[in-house]
Design an enzyme around this catalytic site. Sequence first.
Site, short mmCIF file in Angstrom:
data_model
loop_
_atom_site.label_atom_id
_atom_site.label_comp_id
_atom_site.label_asym_id
_atom_site.label_seq_id
_atom_site.Cartn_x
_atom_site.Cartn_y
_atom_site.Cartn_z
N HIS A 16 -1.21 20.75 7.43
CA HIS A 16 -2.25 20.53 6.86
C HIS A 16 -2.69 19.37 8.02
O HIS A 16 -2.13 18.61 7.91
CB HIS A 16 -1.89 20.71 5.63
CG HIS A 16 -1.49 19.30 5.43
ND1 HIS A 16 -1.46 18.23 4.59
CD2 HIS A 16 -0.09 19.02 5.16
CE1 HIS A 16 -1.07 17.06 4.35
NE2 HIS A 16 0.14 17.94 4.49
N CYS A 71 -2.04 15.02 7.14
CA CYS A 71 -0.88 14.75 7.23
C CYS A 71 -0.48 13.61 6.90
O CYS A 71 -0.47 13.07 8.02
CB CYS A 71 0.33 16.24 7.98
SG CYS A 71 2.04 15.59 7.42
N ASP A 111 4.23 18.62 1.43
CA ASP A 111 2.93 18.03 0.25
C ASP A 111 2.18 18.14 -1.15
O ASP A 111 2.32 19.70 -0.77
CB ASP A 111 1.51 17.65 1.42
CG ASP A 111 0.48 16.56 0.46
OD1 ASP A 111 -0.05 17.06 -0.12
OD2 ASP A 111 -0.05 15.91 1.39
N ARG A 126 0.31 19.11 -2.21
CA ARG A 126 -1.69 20.38 -2.73
C ARG A 126 -1.51 21.00 -1.37
O ARG A 126 -2.64 21.82 -0.97
CB ARG A 126 -2.74 18.78 -2.13
CG ARG A 126 -3.07 17.65 -2.38
CD ARG A 126 -3.53 16.20 -1.65
NE ARG A 126 -2.80 15.97 0.04
CZ ARG A 126 -3.41 15.17 0.50
NH1 ARG A 126 -4.36 14.87 0.70
NH2 ARG A 126 -2.53 14.72 1.49
N CYS A 172 5.04 21.49 4.84
CA CYS A 172 5.17 20.32 4.36
C CYS A 172 5.23 20.04 2.63
O CYS A 172 4.88 21.04 2.03
CB CYS A 172 3.51 19.88 4.60
SG CYS A 172 3.71 17.79 4.13
#
Length: 220
Positions: free
Chosen positions: A97, A100, A43, A45, A41
Site C-alpha cells: 500500500h 507504508c 497496517d 487500514r 501489510c
Amino acid sequence: MPWRHLLAHNREWAARMEAERPGFFARLAQQQSPRYMWIGCSDSRVPANQITGLEPGEVFVHRNVANVVVPTDLNCLSTIQYAVDMLRVEHLMVVGHYGCGGVQAALEGIRVGLADNWLRHVRDVADRHQRWLLAVPAERRLDLLCELNVIEQVRHVAQSTVLQDAWARGQPVMLHGWVYGLKDGLLQDLRLSMDSPDRVEAVYRAACEAAACRHGADLS
C-alpha cells in the site's frame, strides 16, 4: 473497560449475520475453501476482506510489516504452503500500500527498533533499484519503492519451493502484485501476473520498468 465494546460489537455482528443469512456460521464451520490468498501489510487500514468485498472464508490471509516474503520466514512460507497444497487456492496476491510506514522507514533510514532488522529486506529492494529511485522526483520515491517492494516479493513467492513444486505438477495457481491506495481505497494492478516458472523473470523485469516509468524515471 474500553476494549469490551469489541466483544459487544462481535455479538451484534454475529446476530445480524445469522438473522440475514440463517445457517451462515454452521456452513462456514464445515469447510474452508478459498480461491484466493492475500499476502499483505499488517497496517490496520488495509483489511483484505473489506477491500475486496469478500466474505469470511473466501480469502486466506497472511500479513506482516511491509508485506515481505523471504526464504527464511517459515511462518509466511508455511502459510503459503498450506494455502497452495491443502486449500488449493487459485490466485495468490502480494498487496502493498502507498504510504507504508515500513517502506518509508527503509527508504529514509528511520530507526524504529527491532523491526529495523526485518525492514532490512525492504532496504535491500531499495539498494537493488537505487538507480531508478534516484531518477524520479523525491516526492515520488516512496510510492515507487512501495511498488518495487511488491514486485520483489512476488518474485520471491514465485521462486519458493512451494510454487515451483506446484507449477511442476501442473497445479493452476497464479501470482499477482497489487498496491492499495489509502487515499482513494482503490487497488492498482502492477501487471505482474504469472502462472509458470518460465514467465517469472520476463514479467518481473517488465513490471519493474513499468513502475519506474510510471513515476517519471528516464530509463534511456
